[in-house]
Motif scaffolding. Structure first.
Motif, PDB file in Angstrom:
ATOM      1  N   GLY A   3       0.814  -1.207   0.000  1.00  0.00           N
ATOM      2  CA  GLY A   3       0.000   0.000   0.000  1.00  0.00           C
ATOM      3  C   GLY A   3       0.848   1.258   0.000  1.00  0.00           C
ATOM      4  N   SER A   4       0.203   2.378  -0.300  1.00  0.00           N
ATOM      5  CA  SER A   4       0.899   3.654  -0.374  1.00  0.00           C
ATOM      6  C   SER A   4      -0.068   4.781  -0.070  1.00  0.00           C
ATOM      7  CB  SER A   4       1.473   3.845  -1.783  1.00  0.00           C
ATOM      8  OG  SER A   4       2.075   5.114  -1.924  1.00  0.00           O
ATOM      9  N   GLU A   5       0.499   5.934   0.105  1.00  0.00           N
ATOM     10  CA  GLU A   5      -0.276   7.164   0.215  1.00  0.00           C
ATOM     11  C   GLU A   5      -0.765   7.556  -1.182  1.00  0.00           C
ATOM     12  OE1 GLU A   5      -0.631   9.217   3.073  1.00  0.00           O
ATOM     13  OE2 GLU A   5       0.208   7.543   4.210  1.00  0.00           O
ATOM     14  N   GLN A   6      -1.818   8.308  -1.234  1.00  0.00           N
ATOM     15  CA  GLN A   6      -2.324   8.818  -2.499  1.00  0.00           C
ATOM     16  C   GLN A   6      -1.416   9.938  -2.992  1.00  0.00           C
ATOM     17  OE1 GLN A   6      -6.295  10.389  -2.279  1.00  0.00           O
ATOM     18  NE2 GLN A   6      -6.474  10.581  -4.480  1.00  0.00           N
ATOM     19  N   ARG A  24       2.146   6.767 -11.743  1.00  0.00           N
ATOM     20  CA  ARG A  24       2.526   8.117 -11.305  1.00  0.00           C
ATOM     21  C   ARG A  24       1.842   8.497 -10.004  1.00  0.00           C
ATOM     22  NH1 ARG A  24       2.346   9.867 -17.309  1.00  0.00           N
ATOM     23  NH2 ARG A  24       0.200   9.364 -16.936  1.00  0.00           N
ATOM     24  N   CYS A  25       0.546   8.244  -9.912  1.00  0.00           N
ATOM     25  CA  CYS A  25      -0.154   8.626  -8.682  1.00  0.00           C
ATOM     26  C   CYS A  25      -0.349   7.447  -7.735  1.00  0.00           C
ATOM     27  CB  CYS A  25      -1.492   9.299  -8.993  1.00  0.00           C
ATOM     28  SG  CYS A  25      -2.743   8.245  -9.732  1.00  0.00           S
ATOM     29  N   PHE A  45      -4.363   2.204  -3.423  1.00  0.00           N
ATOM     30  CA  PHE A  45      -3.093   2.886  -3.688  1.00  0.00           C
ATOM     31  C   PHE A  45      -1.954   1.925  -3.396  1.00  0.00           C
ATOM     32  CE2 PHE A  45      -6.306   5.961  -2.683  1.00  0.00           C
ATOM     33  CZ  PHE A  45      -6.208   6.808  -3.776  1.00  0.00           C
ATOM     34  N   PHE A  46      -0.942   1.929  -4.261  1.00  0.00           N
ATOM     35  CA  PHE A  46       0.186   1.019  -4.126  1.00  0.00           C
ATOM     36  C   PHE A  46       1.486   1.802  -4.236  1.00  0.00           C
ATOM     37  CE2 PHE A  46      -0.457   1.477  -8.612  1.00  0.00           C
ATOM     38  CZ  PHE A  46       0.769   1.280  -9.218  1.00  0.00           C
ATOM     39  N   ASP A  47       2.536   1.237  -3.685  1.00  0.00           N
ATOM     40  CA  ASP A  47       3.860   1.860  -3.749  1.00  0.00           C
ATOM     41  C   ASP A  47       4.485   1.513  -5.094  1.00  0.00           C
ATOM     42  OD1 ASP A  47       6.470   2.716  -3.529  1.00  0.00           O
ATOM     43  OD2 ASP A  47       6.824   1.785  -1.581  1.00  0.00           O
ATOM     44  N   ALA A  48       4.432   2.433  -6.024  1.00  0.00           N
ATOM     45  CA  ALA A  48       4.923   2.201  -7.387  1.00  0.00           C
ATOM     46  C   ALA A  48       6.436   2.066  -7.463  1.00  0.00           C
ATOM     47  CB  ALA A  48       4.455   3.322  -8.303  1.00  0.00           C
TER      48      ALA A  48
END
Length: 129
Positions: free
Chosen positions: A55-58, A88-89, A107-110
């Protein structure tokens, strides 16, 4: 990242889509060219990889996905779900007959290794110009 459990178990084929736009109306197919098909172990491994995306922040970019997938059941008549990935986002949007509302936007950690591996698989699937 969470995928609909029933869909993962029922997926027989994945279409890899090079996105060219997002749908105008919610629930309509994502726009783009199908560049590859993954079946059997290849499809199962891709779904397992997607499930490991942390997961990641937006982040804000306006959601401009470059890649997507369509997962089909055995009959190939029913699209179980579609997922569009914006590296990108860090956003994934999903819809389909088996996607509950709480999984529709994630949201994922790209920058994480699984995301870089997934992006490399997408790029390798695209035809070379």
């Amino acid at each position: 990242m969470r995928l609909p459990t029933r869909a993962v178990a029922a997926t027989a084929l994945i279409e890899v889509v090079r996105m060219s736009g997002i749908p105008i109306r919610p629930g309509t197919p994502y726009v783009g060219e199908v560049v590859a098909h993954w079946a059997g172990n290849e499809a199962a491994e891709a779904l397992a990889l997607i499930e490991t995306l942390p997961g990641s922040e937006q982040h804000r970019c306006g959601f401009s996905p470059g890649w997507g997938i369509r997962a089909y059941e055995d009959s190939l008549d029913l699209v179980l779900f579609e997922a569009a990935f914006c590296f990108r986002c860090h956003e994934v949007r999903m819809h389909g007959t088996v996607v509950p509302a709480e999984l529709s936007t994630q949201f994922f950690d790209a920058d994480a290794p699984p995301a870089r591996t997934l992006l490399a698989l997408f790029r390798a699937a695209a035809p070379k110009p």
